[in-house]
Design an enzyme around this catalytic site. Structure first.
Site, PDB file in Angstrom:
ATOM      1  N   HIS A 150     -28.171   3.709  34.363  1.00 19.25           N
ATOM      2  CA  HIS A 150     -29.382   3.928  33.576  1.00 19.25           C
ATOM      3  C   HIS A 150     -29.331   5.266  32.840  1.00 19.25           C
ATOM      4  CE1 HIS A 150     -32.799   1.321  32.982  1.00 19.25           C
ATOM      5  NE2 HIS A 150     -33.593   2.371  32.844  1.00 19.25           N
TER       6      HIS A 150
ATOM      7  N   ARG B 195     -27.933   4.459  29.589  1.00 23.49           N
ATOM      8  CA  ARG B 195     -28.962   3.829  28.747  1.00 23.49           C
ATOM      9  C   ARG B 195     -29.869   4.909  28.146  1.00 23.49           C
ATOM     10  NH1 ARG B 195     -32.032  -0.923  27.836  1.00 23.49           N
ATOM     11  NH2 ARG B 195     -34.277  -0.731  28.212  1.00 23.49           N
TER      12      ARG B 195
ATOM     13  N   LYS C  20     -35.731  -7.868  30.670  1.00 24.49           N
ATOM     14  CA  LYS C  20     -36.915  -8.000  31.520  1.00 24.49           C
ATOM     15  C   LYS C  20     -37.867  -9.023  30.920  1.00 24.49           C
ATOM     16  CE  LYS C  20     -37.007  -3.464  33.746  1.00 24.49           C
ATOM     17  NZ  LYS C  20     -37.809  -2.233  33.961  1.00 24.49           N
TER      18      LYS C  20
ATOM     19  N   HIS D 220     -37.736  -2.808  24.741  1.00 26.43           N
ATOM     20  CA  HIS D 220     -39.028  -2.409  25.295  1.00 26.43           C
ATOM     21  C   HIS D 220     -40.139  -3.238  24.664  1.00 26.43           C
ATOM     22  CE1 HIS D 220     -37.542   1.888  26.497  1.00 26.43           C
ATOM     23  NE2 HIS D 220     -37.233   0.969  27.382  1.00 26.43           N
TER      24      HIS D 220
ATOM     25  N   TYR E   1     -38.575   9.202  24.875  1.00 26.62           N
ATOM     26  CA  TYR E   1     -37.345   9.761  24.317  1.00 26.62           C
ATOM     27  C   TYR E   1     -37.625  10.763  23.197  1.00 26.62           C
ATOM     28  CZ  TYR E   1     -35.107   6.190  27.091  1.00 26.62           C
ATOM     29  OH  TYR E   1     -34.697   5.426  28.153  1.00 26.62           O
TER      30      TYR E   1
ATOM     31  N   ARG F   3     -29.137  -2.422  30.260  1.00 29.86           N
ATOM     32  CA  ARG F   3     -29.453  -2.239  31.673  1.00 29.86           C
ATOM     33  C   ARG F   3     -28.278  -2.775  32.484  1.00 29.86           C
ATOM     34  NH1 ARG F   3     -34.213  -4.581  29.395  1.00 29.86           N
ATOM     35  NH2 ARG F   3     -36.011  -3.162  29.413  1.00 29.86           N
TER      36      ARG F   3
END
Length: 309
Positions: free
Chosen positions: A251, A254, A183, A277, A286, A152
């Site tokens: 992004h 990414r 995150k 994630h 994806y 990110r």
């Protein structure tokens, strides 16, 4: 309550959000449009605004959806109606909010925008001979890390040149890893490919000429940590110079990283770990990109893919 009285009630509410809440004029105008829809629906149903029930709202949501309005648009309208009835409750004009538990239909989750492999290679291999050598080395390393590691942009600009007790993230070239703070303040280690290692070595050899005492891995002309916005602008400019039809943002690289790794490996769990994630469902989007890639390959190559004219 008559139609005129309902319209006057809406005007009182709009005055409240305009003056009391000091909302922007454009926001008030959008509220007015949404509440006019409410007035029209109530008039057709023959029910005063103060007597609207949840069953009415559900019917109107179904009608909007059936007419082609998307879930997000309906959600915004419901938000406006919900605020109106909350205000009516404060005025003791309704006993309950008929919109409170009404949800808009779910909109299809948009597919992430990813570059094709050829475009990603074109961007990564682009060499700007006219650029400042310091900034060019830095920008090449940025592209290699974003595309090669799937970072990110916040993780990227948070990297320090060396590990320390205060570092949010750092690069370990000996181990070939980027240690990032993602995150939820979760740390993860991401492998760095040899192209990214080479680009980082070239940048780190030049970095002291710009960095001064700042520990940041990537710095600007003033020697301070590069901002996420600066990375966006540099990447957008670089993608144009490389001849890409679509301006590239961090992004997107990414997404490209995740899509291309999944296409090659088929290992969804590995991609989840690499991206950081928490939930596999976030990564599963994806697989839809991967299926699109397979579908295009089928259409282009299979003799049965197209009907005869």
């Amino acid at each position: 309550m008559t139609v005129d009285a309902d319209a006057a009630l809406v005007e009182r509410y709009l005055e409240h959000v305009r003056v009391g809440k000091r909302l922007a004029q454009r926001t008030v105008e959008l509220y007015a449009l949404d509440l006019q829809k409410l007035l029209d629906n109530a008039q057709v149903a023959g029910v005063p605004l103060a007597r609207v029930q949840a069953v009415h709202v559900r019917r109107w949501v179904a009608q909007m959806h059936g007419a082609g309005r998307g879930g997000r648009g309906i959600a915004l309208i419901l938000s406006g109606w919900r605020g109106f009835y909350r205000w009516l409750g404060l005025q003791d004009l309704v006993g309950s909010n008929p919109v409170q538990d009404i949800k808009a239909p779910k909109s299809p989750r948009p597919l992430p925008k990813a570059l094709g492999v050829d475009d990603a290679m074109r961007l990564a291999d682009h060499d700007d001979d006219d650029a400042d050598p310091l900034l060019e080395a830095r920008d090449v390393a940025i592209v290699e890390l974003l595309y090669g590691c799937g970072l990110r942009v916040g993780e990227l600009v948070g990297l320090d040149a060396v590990a320390s007790g205060t570092a949010r993230g750092w690069i370990d070239l000996d181990a070939g890893e980027a240690h990032v703070l993602g995150k939820g303040s979760k740390r993860r280690a991401v492998p760095i490919g040899h192209k990214a290692v080479e680009a980082l070595q070239a940048w780190l050899a030049l970095r002291p000429q710009l960095a001064g005492n700042d520990p940041a891995l990537f710095v600007g002309r003033g020697g301070k940590r590069l901002s996420a916005q600066s990375v966006w602008l540099r990447l957008r400019r670089r993608s144009g110079q490389a001849g890409l039809a679509t301006p590239v943002h961090p992004h997107m690289l990414r997404h490209s990283f995740a899509s291309h790794v999944l296409q090659s490996s088929g290992d969804l769990r590995a991609v989840q770990e690499l991206l950081g994630h928490a939930n596999i469902a976030t990564t599963q989007v994806y697989t839809r990109l991967d299926f699109q890639h397979l579908a295009r390959a089928y259409d282009a190559a299979h003799p049965r893919a197209h009907r005869k004219r």
